[in-house]
Design a protein around this motif. Structure first.
Motif, mmCIF file in Angstrom:
data_model
loop_
_atom_site.group_PDB
_atom_site.id
_atom_site.type_symbol
_atom_site.label_atom_id
_atom_site.label_comp_id
_atom_site.label_asym_id
_atom_site.label_seq_id
_atom_site.Cartn_x
_atom_site.Cartn_y
_atom_site.Cartn_z
ATOM 1 N N PHE A 305 -15.134 13.562 41.849
ATOM 2 C CA PHE A 305 -16.022 13.398 43.114
ATOM 3 C C PHE A 305 -17.326 12.317 43.368
ATOM 4 O O PHE A 305 -17.767 12.234 42.425
ATOM 5 C CB PHE A 305 -16.655 15.026 43.590
ATOM 6 C CG PHE A 305 -15.620 15.909 44.225
ATOM 7 C CD1 PHE A 305 -15.733 16.072 45.438
ATOM 8 C CD2 PHE A 305 -14.591 16.369 43.321
ATOM 9 C CE1 PHE A 305 -14.879 16.883 46.159
ATOM 10 C CE2 PHE A 305 -13.527 17.268 44.053
ATOM 11 C CZ PHE A 305 -13.777 17.619 45.347
ATOM 12 N N GLN A 376 -14.934 21.350 41.585
ATOM 13 C CA GLN A 376 -14.770 21.121 43.006
ATOM 14 C C GLN A 376 -15.895 21.705 43.945
ATOM 15 O O GLN A 376 -16.622 21.157 44.813
ATOM 16 C CB GLN A 376 -13.293 21.281 43.537
ATOM 17 C CG GLN A 376 -13.290 21.214 45.055
ATOM 18 C CD GLN A 376 -11.869 21.262 45.546
ATOM 19 O OE1 GLN A 376 -10.875 20.518 44.992
ATOM 20 N NE2 GLN A 376 -11.529 22.259 45.957
ATOM 21 N N CYS A 379 -19.522 20.353 43.362
ATOM 22 C CA CYS A 379 -19.493 18.842 43.933
ATOM 23 C C CYS A 379 -19.634 18.931 45.396
ATOM 24 O O CYS A 379 -20.429 18.319 46.085
ATOM 25 C CB CYS A 379 -18.553 18.110 43.541
ATOM 26 S SG CYS A 379 -18.449 17.521 41.852
ATOM 27 N N ARG A 380 -18.754 19.880 46.177
ATOM 28 C CA ARG A 380 -18.759 20.074 47.603
ATOM 29 C C ARG A 380 -19.917 20.495 48.178
ATOM 30 O O ARG A 380 -20.512 20.024 49.087
ATOM 31 C CB ARG A 380 -17.710 21.176 48.000
ATOM 32 C CG ARG A 380 -16.127 20.581 47.895
ATOM 33 C CD ARG A 380 -15.864 19.394 48.970
ATOM 34 N NE ARG A 380 -16.104 19.967 50.242
ATOM 35 C CZ ARG A 380 -16.769 19.746 51.170
ATOM 36 N NH1 ARG A 380 -17.693 18.669 50.957
ATOM 37 N NH2 ARG A 380 -16.844 20.283 52.472
ATOM 38 N N GLY A 384 -20.068 16.205 48.028
ATOM 39 C CA GLY A 384 -19.068 15.602 47.498
ATOM 40 C C GLY A 384 -17.781 15.384 48.135
ATOM 41 O O GLY A 384 -17.256 15.977 49.103
ATOM 42 N N ARG A 385 -17.351 13.843 48.014
ATOM 43 C CA ARG A 385 -15.697 13.490 48.659
ATOM 44 C C ARG A 385 -15.005 13.283 47.437
ATOM 45 O O ARG A 385 -15.477 12.470 46.501
ATOM 46 C CB ARG A 385 -15.979 12.324 49.317
ATOM 47 C CG ARG A 385 -16.994 12.402 50.476
ATOM 48 C CD ARG A 385 -17.289 10.890 51.430
ATOM 49 N NE ARG A 385 -18.100 11.231 52.426
ATOM 50 C CZ ARG A 385 -18.859 10.191 52.804
ATOM 51 N NH1 ARG A 385 -18.998 9.109 52.085
ATOM 52 N NH2 ARG A 385 -19.634 10.300 54.063
ATOM 53 N N PRO A 386 -13.744 13.846 47.360
ATOM 54 C CA PRO A 386 -12.856 13.778 46.241
ATOM 55 C C PRO A 386 -12.368 12.104 46.278
ATOM 56 O O PRO A 386 -12.089 11.391 47.176
ATOM 57 C CB PRO A 386 -11.529 14.499 46.677
ATOM 58 C CG PRO A 386 -11.633 14.667 47.775
ATOM 59 C CD PRO A 386 -13.276 14.468 48.406
ATOM 60 N N HIS A 392 -7.723 17.401 43.489
ATOM 61 C CA HIS A 392 -8.287 18.471 44.314
ATOM 62 C C HIS A 392 -7.616 19.162 45.123
ATOM 63 O O HIS A 392 -6.178 18.826 45.279
ATOM 64 C CB HIS A 392 -9.131 17.539 45.088
ATOM 65 C CG HIS A 392 -8.641 16.657 46.167
ATOM 66 N ND1 HIS A 392 -8.386 17.146 47.642
ATOM 67 C CD2 HIS A 392 -8.234 15.463 46.068
ATOM 68 C CE1 HIS A 392 -7.969 16.505 48.313
ATOM 69 N NE2 HIS A 392 -7.563 15.372 47.358
#
Length: 435
Positions: A305, A376, A379-380, A384-386, A392
């Motif tokens: 991410f 995930q 990070c979100r 976050g962007r994958p 993901h």
């Protein structure tokens, strides 16, 4: 048209397998355009495939998969002024780097694995390490593709922000033009450093060095810090031998730790600690464009991410606490790489913000679903962007809110592939249907 191989395909990691009805290898752009047209007329779908280094099913299709390795094979044309190169989409980064090196030129944004094709690397957002470096697609000056209607087109300036990183949803890339620069020599050094010290000093490292990245060694308080600077020095044969020996030693210890963790998953923490104990300091000289010429010593699954650079410390601290609390089966180093803000591609994970990309990997054969889901979610929570080429579980509804120019990309996609010839179950999940 070349005789098609057996219609079975697997990605490099083994995470993605496909049995398409047709696996085709066109030998000319005209054949490719005719194929896309024919698939569209019968209401089918088609996906381009490179060397399978993506960890997602971005290239997978049930109907037709198109291999590009015979299409204008490995054509590399350097402009007379030495400022750009035009290359076929099916050419690998390795071939491109070697051809440019013979002319004293380079593209400085290759990333660290040179097996992917240039089309695949662009389509999934490949990037290198360095706060002054954007992803590979920021070097792109022009792109030619066969769109979903079977039309060969040189993408105009207005559509380039969509085509620079398009997941193969706009067309099959057959040719690209990239900006190049004179080749340089990069002096790098890798040291084992306390994680506390790395986190405290990393913003300064990223600002002061041409290359800066680190890898946290899970279940320990240690990290590998790697720094690099452009120098006028030239590599010597002894440096080359030393670098090769260091690489062999590092690959050997990583392989042993991975095998131990796969055999005894309940001892993953111990395997990670052993890997940390065998980490040694390394210094080398190499061409600045040169990727890690060999693939990793063992196959793995991966996710990553891109998060805002200013949330790095709390994110790593929370990840550290998560691994310790749940004794997560994380053995391979968690890699952190800074990447410059980018407004050249509408779907760039680094869109309009300085970013750090946090990568988590597990040895193939070990469970990863629960681990990746937890990372995930973490990070979100930090915006976050994958990474488009790594695992993901996000869908179009969630992803659309992460990209301010999402609707602009969708508009170009509808125009270049109005019938959804380039659709697949995976693209419908992450981009939504064409209409």
């Amino acid at each position: 048209m070349a005789r098609p191989p057996s219609p079975r395909w697997s990605s490099w990691s083994g995470a993605v397998k496909a049995n398409p009805a047709h696996l085709v290898r066109p030998e000319s752009v005209a054949e490719l355009a005719a194929l896309v047209t024919a698939v569209g007329k019968r209401g089918g779908t088609l996906r381009p495939v490179g060397t399978g280094h993506a960890f997602t099913p971005v290239a997978s299709a049930e109907d037709t998969m198109v291999l590009l390795d015979a299409l204008d094979h490995d054509r590399v044309d350097i402009a007379p002024d030495g400022r750009s190169v035009t290359v076929s989409g099916g050419t690998t980064l390795r071939v491109l780097a070697d051809r440019l090196a013979t002319a004293g030129l380079a593209v400085r944004r290759f990333g660290d694995i040179d097996g992917p094709t240039i089309a695949g690397a662009l389509s999934t957002g490949t990037h290198d390490s360095g706060s002054g470096l954007g992803p590979l697609h920021t070097a792109l000056e022009g792109i030619e593709l066969v769109d979903g209607t079977g039309t060969l087109r040189w993408v105009d300036e207005a559509d380039l922000p969509a085509a620079r990183l398009g997941l193969g949803a706009l067309g099959v890339i057959v040719r690209v033009r990239l900006a190049v620069t004179p080749s340089v020599v990069l002096a790098t050094r890798t040291a084992k450093v306390r994680l506390d010290d790395v986190l405290a000093d990393f913003p300064h490292h990223a600002a002061d060095h041409d290359l800066a990245e680190f890898s946290w060694l899970p279940h320990t308080g240690w990290a590998r810090l790697r720094l690099g600077d452009i120098t006028d020095e030239t590599p010597t044969p002894s440096m080359t031998v030393r670098r090769a020996a260091d690489r062999v030693a590092d690959r050997g210890s990583t392989w042993l730790a991975g095998q131990a963790a796969r055999t005894f998953p309940e001892r993953s923490g111990l395997a990670a600690q052993l890997l940390a104990a065998t980490t040694a300091d390394v210094a080398s000289r190499r061409p600045g464009h040169e990727a890690a010429r060999a693939l990793p010593p063992l196959r793995f699954q991966a996710m990553a991410f891109a998060v805002p650079a200013d949330v790095l410390v709390p994110l790593i601290r929370q990840l550290e606490a998560l691994v310790a609390r749940d004794d997560l089966p994380l053995v391979l180093p968690v890699r952190v790489r800074p990447v410059a803000a980018d407004t050249s591609a509408w779907l760039s994970p680094m869109w309009d913000r300085e970013s750090v990309v946090v990568s988590v990997r597990t040895v193939r054969g070990m469970p990863y679903t629960a681990l990746f889901r937890m990372v995930q979610q973490l990070c979100r929570g930090f915006g976050g962007r994958p990474h488009w080429g790594l695992m993901h579980t996000l869908g179009a509804e969630e992803l659309s809110g992460l990209y301010p120019r999402w609707d602009d990309f969708a508009s170009v996609r509808r125009r270049l592939d109005p019938q959804g010839v380039l659709e697949s179950p995976y693209l419908r999940r992450v981009l939504g249907p064409v209409s």
